[in-house]
Design an enzyme around this catalytic site. Sequence first.
Site, short mmCIF file in Angstrom:
data_model
loop_
_atom_site.label_atom_id
_atom_site.label_comp_id
_atom_site.label_asym_id
_atom_site.label_seq_id
_atom_site.Cartn_x
_atom_site.Cartn_y
_atom_site.Cartn_z
N ALA A 67 0.86 -1.19 0.00
CA ALA A 67 0.00 0.00 0.00
C ALA A 67 0.89 1.24 0.00
O ALA A 67 2.03 1.19 0.49
CB ALA A 67 -0.88 -0.01 1.24
N GLY A 110 0.67 -5.24 0.63
CA GLY A 110 -0.48 -5.37 -0.27
C GLY A 110 -0.11 -5.99 -1.62
O GLY A 110 -0.98 -6.54 -2.30
N GLU A 113 -0.06 -9.60 -0.92
CA GLU A 113 -1.47 -9.96 -0.76
C GLU A 113 -2.19 -10.02 -2.11
O GLU A 113 -3.04 -10.88 -2.34
CB GLU A 113 -2.17 -8.98 0.18
CG GLU A 113 -1.67 -9.11 1.62
CD GLU A 113 -2.17 -7.99 2.52
OE1 GLU A 113 -2.04 -6.81 2.12
OE2 GLU A 113 -2.68 -8.29 3.61
N GLU A 133 4.31 -5.19 7.34
CA GLU A 133 3.42 -4.21 7.97
C GLU A 133 3.69 -3.97 9.45
O GLU A 133 3.53 -2.86 9.95
CB GLU A 133 1.95 -4.63 7.80
CG GLU A 133 1.39 -4.39 6.42
CD GLU A 133 1.60 -5.54 5.45
OE1 GLU A 133 2.45 -6.40 5.73
OE2 GLU A 133 0.90 -5.59 4.43
#
Length: 259
Positions: A67, A110, A113, A133
């Site tokens: 992200a 992300g 992911e 994270e």
Amino acid sequence: MSEYETILTSVKDDIGVIIVNRPDFRNAINRRVMEDLRAALDEFREDDGVGVIVFTGAGEKAFVAGADIGELRERTMLDGLAAKLQRLHDDIEDFEKPTIAAVNGYALGGGCELAMSCDIRIASENARFGLPETGLSIIPGAGGTQRLARLVGKGRAIEMILTGRMIDAGEAQGMGLVSRVVPQTGFIETVRETAGQILAKGPLAVRLAKLAVQTGFETDQRTGQVVERLAQAVLFTSEDKREGTSAFVEKRKPDFKGR
Ligand code: COA
């Protein structure tokens, strides 16, 4: 095809390619990327000329480095609850057509992911995976705490998430996070070959096989097998099953229609 601000899309040989295109930010996912990915998926869903979707990142360094941390700083508790990226990844996992993550560099947070929400992960030799994270004092929030454990086992997943340790393509393959590691030279061509193998199969069978595995994985075996039986019953009545079996008997290539 529409033009997008943060991604590049193309269709060739029935393969829809989505390239996250923010190389100066290591292809980090900001709000705009999420919107563009959603719109491109909608477009590819409706396009009968697309049978497989490939996700990759622009440049040679990153697939997607997570992200956008600049935007993350502004995120509130309500944003966390809205979980837009988690929902986008769910939609990618549920996408009707098969998806391949062509991981060509860093797949972090992300980005890892996103790769995990695809059906197949193929890594180039320079790929790196990680869920860093906790170093930002947040957790993987786009399915990472769930999908990693399901793919590689709880122990390995917790270790990677708590330490934020980055792993290389070889280790990722060893633990089953990626199915193949291929040289950087000709990487995308190799990915396209895999897509081509899927495209040669009965499209309805591919779609229902994905549905059966996905649904079965989230439930007990007997319920999964009910889905399997029903899917097979649908396929037994299909034109493409007649074509596939006839082509075998007649020693010719099948000409499937059902997309
Ligand atoms: N969000 C926003 N910007 C990012 C980013 C992210 N997730 N990842 C990288 N960038 C930006 C950097 O800030 C840098 O910008 P700058 O040129 O203005 O300084 C640029 O991309 C290049 O990054 P850099 O760190 O210099 O590249 P690198 O090749 O040495 O390292 C990474 C690449 C991916 C290992 C490193 O950038 C990194 O650790 N990124 C963060 C990964 C992360 O924590 N993701 C999870 C977020 S929840």
